[in-house]
Design a protein around this motif. Structure first.
Motif, PDB file in Angstrom:
ATOM      1  N   TYR A 212       0.844  -1.192   0.000  1.00 56.84           N
ATOM      2  CA  TYR A 212       0.000   0.000   0.000  1.00 56.84           C
ATOM      3  C   TYR A 212       0.881   1.244   0.000  1.00 56.84           C
ATOM      4  N   ILE A 214       0.463   5.466   1.330  1.00 61.66           N
ATOM      5  CA  ILE A 214      -0.350   6.499   1.967  1.00 61.66           C
ATOM      6  C   ILE A 214       0.394   7.823   1.857  1.00 61.66           C
ATOM      7  N   ARG A 216       0.112  11.984   3.029  1.00 64.08           N
ATOM      8  CA  ARG A 216      -0.542  12.994   3.860  1.00 64.08           C
ATOM      9  C   ARG A 216       0.086  14.327   3.522  1.00 64.08           C
ATOM     10  N   LEU A 226      -5.411  13.201   3.011  1.00 61.55           N
ATOM     11  CA  LEU A 226      -4.867  11.849   3.111  1.00 61.55           C
ATOM     12  C   LEU A 226      -5.372  11.040   1.928  1.00 61.55           C
ATOM     13  N   ARG A 228      -4.922   7.023   0.290  1.00 59.46           N
ATOM     14  CA  ARG A 228      -4.389   5.674   0.465  1.00 59.46           C
ATOM     15  C   ARG A 228      -4.621   4.868  -0.801  1.00 59.46           C
TER      16      ARG A 228
END
Length: 231
Positions: A212, A214, A216, A226, A228
């Motif tokens: 994954y 992510i 921010r 954010l 993802r």
């Protein structure tokens, strides 16, 4: 693959290879959009190149790189980073050159301008900036006792600072984490902007999986965003 992208290609969106081919009928739809909606809309084929070395397997995105350049950006996801930010991803070494780097790329504008936080299977990490084709190791290859396994969660955090005495100067502090623990930080002068795309970074002769990503971002007005991406 039939439409494998060139070295350094950055994809705005990644689709699994078992999904329906989005190129089918795309040219006709592009032409219709240009004629009826947006006169500047570009028509080209394929709009969705198909990677020759990437597969979705066991809910992970696997890259098997057998050719390319050192520090090759492959199959990145679109995003914008400016001001304070953090960027996190779970990576796993599968096989290949244990000295070769893999990890996270950010502030990517083209293959000659980007930042990258890389690790290798020998337990080392690196923070690098390439600007106008010139590579600058902000943190040289360094051994970390935390990098002992095949799989790790990597995160880079960027903190923006402005110094006005004695002269106005822009600084970015980059903080590196492995599995939630800080391993190093560096304060760099005269880095005004690290905005650009972010994504995955794989050197040649590596087989690596990404679970994954992510991001921010701390934007104007104190707003945090954010995003993802799961594979």
């Amino acid at each position: 693959a039939e439409h494998s992208p060139p070295d350094g290609y950055v994809a705005r969106t990644i689709l699994p290879t078992y999904a329906p081919d989005p190129n089918i009928g795309r040219v006709q739809r592009d032409r219709q959009k240009r004629e009826t909606d947006d006169s500047l809309w570009k028509v080209y084929e394929p709009r969705w190149p198909v990677s020759a070395d990437a597969k979705i397997r066991n809910d992970r995105y696997e890259l098997d790189s057998r050719s390319g350049f050192p520090f090759t950006v492959t199959n990145s996801s679109l995003g914008q980073i400016s001001f304070d930010f953090s960027f996190e991803g779970k990576v796993e070494f599968l096989d290949g050159d244990e000295m070769a780097g893999y990890g996270l790329v950010f502030g990517y504008r083209d293959k000659d301008n980007y930042f990258a936080f890389l690790v290798n299977r020998r337990g080392m990490y690196l923070l690098v900036e390439e600007k106008d084709g010139i590579v600058n190791q902000l943190i040289q290859w360094t051994v970390s006792p935390l990098l002992t396994d095949d799989s790790h969660v990597l995160m880079v955090q960027g903190n923006y600072h402005t110094v006005t005495i004695p002269t106005r100067m822009h600084r970015y502090e980059f903080v590196l984490y492995v599995d939630g623990q800080e391993i190093n930080r560096v304060l760099e002068d005269d880095i005004l902007d690290v905005s650009g795309r972010f994504g995955l970074f794989v050197s040649e002769d590596l087989h690596v999986a990404f679970d994954y990503i992510i991001s921010r971002n701390h934007l104007v007005g104190g707003i945090w965003t954010l995003k993802r991406y799961d594979y």
